[in-house]
Write a protein that holds these residues in place. Structure first.
Motif, mmCIF file in Angstrom:
data_model
loop_
_atom_site.group_PDB
_atom_site.id
_atom_site.type_symbol
_atom_site.label_atom_id
_atom_site.label_comp_id
_atom_site.label_asym_id
_atom_site.label_seq_id
_atom_site.Cartn_x
_atom_site.Cartn_y
_atom_site.Cartn_z
ATOM 1 N N ASP A 104 -17.306 -2.475 1.445
ATOM 2 C CA ASP A 104 -16.759 -3.837 1.374
ATOM 3 C C ASP A 104 -16.010 -4.133 0.069
ATOM 4 O O ASP A 104 -15.548 -5.264 -0.129
ATOM 5 N N LYS A 105 -15.901 -3.154 -0.799
ATOM 6 C CA LYS A 105 -15.190 -3.393 -2.052
ATOM 7 C C LYS A 105 -13.779 -2.824 -1.986
ATOM 8 O O LYS A 105 -13.485 -1.914 -1.213
ATOM 9 N N ILE A 106 -12.916 -3.360 -2.835
ATOM 10 C CA ILE A 106 -11.592 -2.774 -3.010
ATOM 11 C C ILE A 106 -11.741 -1.572 -3.930
ATOM 12 O O ILE A 106 -12.336 -1.673 -5.009
ATOM 13 N N VAL A 107 -11.251 -0.436 -3.470
ATOM 14 C CA VAL A 107 -11.320 0.810 -4.230
ATOM 15 C C VAL A 107 -9.888 1.262 -4.515
ATOM 16 O O VAL A 107 -9.091 1.429 -3.589
ATOM 17 N N VAL A 108 -9.566 1.425 -5.792
ATOM 18 C CA VAL A 108 -8.195 1.746 -6.202
ATOM 19 C C VAL A 108 -8.166 3.169 -6.748
ATOM 20 O O VAL A 108 -8.694 3.442 -7.825
ATOM 21 N N ASP A 109 -7.558 4.066 -6.000
ATOM 22 C CA ASP A 109 -7.501 5.463 -6.431
ATOM 23 C C ASP A 109 -6.256 5.673 -7.296
ATOM 24 O O ASP A 109 -5.149 5.300 -6.903
ATOM 25 N N CYS A 110 -6.437 6.251 -8.473
ATOM 26 C CA CYS A 110 -5.285 6.537 -9.343
ATOM 27 C C CYS A 110 -5.192 8.024 -9.661
ATOM 28 O O CYS A 110 -4.515 8.421 -10.609
#
Lengths: 230, 230
Positions: A104-110
């Motif tokens: 349910d979280k926003i996950v930002v892959d960099c």
């Protein structure tokens, strides 16, 4: 519609966890976000390493947001939004183990899956298409985006750099999640978050980092990208 | 060393052939180069189509360079440097047939192998890695580079646009050939040619066009790329 940063949500209150937050890219993003006043939680393989890195970041010039640290699970649990700055080796394994905490979280892959040899940097083949798509596959309950691939860690970590003159390309399937990530990029002076396509278009954004590194090497610079016309 | 356009060669005297010069990208580049005073030879599948497109370009506002047209073989033979603006379908076949005519010449591939469906644009898989690498494999006697992937044909063909605000990423194995292509880009007001890595880093440059098209669609713009810090 035209690009308008005023339509983006207010993200000042979000707690940002950084997985692999002791690496250069993770520390750099953590520093800039904490300097912008964001609450930051540095995650690492061990709680001790995360805590040490957090204490170091908290002491850096201009930091106004609270910085804490722990292991990657703690960072995932305590954060509202999580940035994945893990080494490519271990990316899949670490994310798979955190799937429940990241639900349910926003996950930002960099993460940029790159190889290096005597001819310079080059993109590694990724079975899922890209690091971001690998994350999306492993985290079906999370809202996975890709962003922050091109920002030089050296610039991020240099306290004398006041503004980072570049755009952050945000790839996502979830438009609302993309807007949150864009707004987060906009918190860092000089950065601008721009929606840049769906996850199937993540690979070339990650891989372009190889070109930027080649440019850096050729011209002795820290190159970034700005979109013109937007 | 730092980027310095003054170190690039003088290319004002080069005759530029454009294979597939009747498509939007080919016509657009032909127009801008002829407007910059470059001699341009428009190639097409048939001599008649090439000649017709050349006559139309020659009549466009601001054109000062001579524009002639013919079939693709004629364009390849008469030019000093050849831009490949062919449709991706037919790219390999057409280039293979022109290998002798293109020997010893600089060949600049600007083709973006893209697919489109109801979710928008996406990069097509290319067995050789990229269109540019496919060209390099088929033209072992030529000096193959990749460039001009991101410049919007619509802007190129709009006579009211005086300057194109973007950088041209030039990928190449041959540094001297890259410098010629950079100098050619610099002939067009507002463009700047920048060396951006080896041919194995061509794919993501081509594929990034899918992201630019997604950006264009989202924000109703014609996005381009500028490198910052260079």
């Amino acid at each position: 519609m035209a690009y308008d940063p005023n339509t983006l949500p207010d993200v000042a209150g979000l707690a940002v966890g950084i997985l692999g937050g002791t690496g250069d890219q993770g520390r750099g993003l953590g520093y800039r976000l904490a300097r912008a006043g964001q609450k930051v939680i540095i995650g690492s393989r061990t709680a001790e390493r995360g805590q040490t890195a957090a204490a170091e970041l908290a002491a850096m010039p201009g930091v106004t947001g609270p910085v804490t640290g722990g292991d990657n699970l703690t960072a995932a649990q305590q954060a509202d939004l999580v940035i994945v700055a893990l080494p490519w080796q271990g990316h899949a394994e670490t994310l798979a183990a955190l799937a429940t905490a990241l639900a349910d979280k926003i996950v930002v892959d960099c993460v940029n899956p790159l190889g290096f040899d005597n001819r310079g940097p080059y993109p590694l083949p990724v079975e899922e298409g890209s690091a971001t798509q690998q994350a999306a596959g492993l985290l079906p309950q999370s809202r996975v985006c890709g962003a922050f691939h091109h920002v030089s860690a050296e610039l991020l970590l240099d306290p004398s750099v006041e503004r980072l003159d570049q755009d952050v390309l945000v790839v996502a399937e979830d438009r609302d999640a993309a807007a949150v990530v864009q707004a987060l990029a906009n918190r860092i002076p000089g950065l601008r978050g721009v929606y840049a396509g769906r996850l199937r278009n993540a690979h070339q954004v990650e891989a372009l980092t190889a070109n930027l590194l080649a440019i850096n090497r050729r011209y002795k610079v820290h190159a970034g990208i700005r979109l013109t016309g937007v």
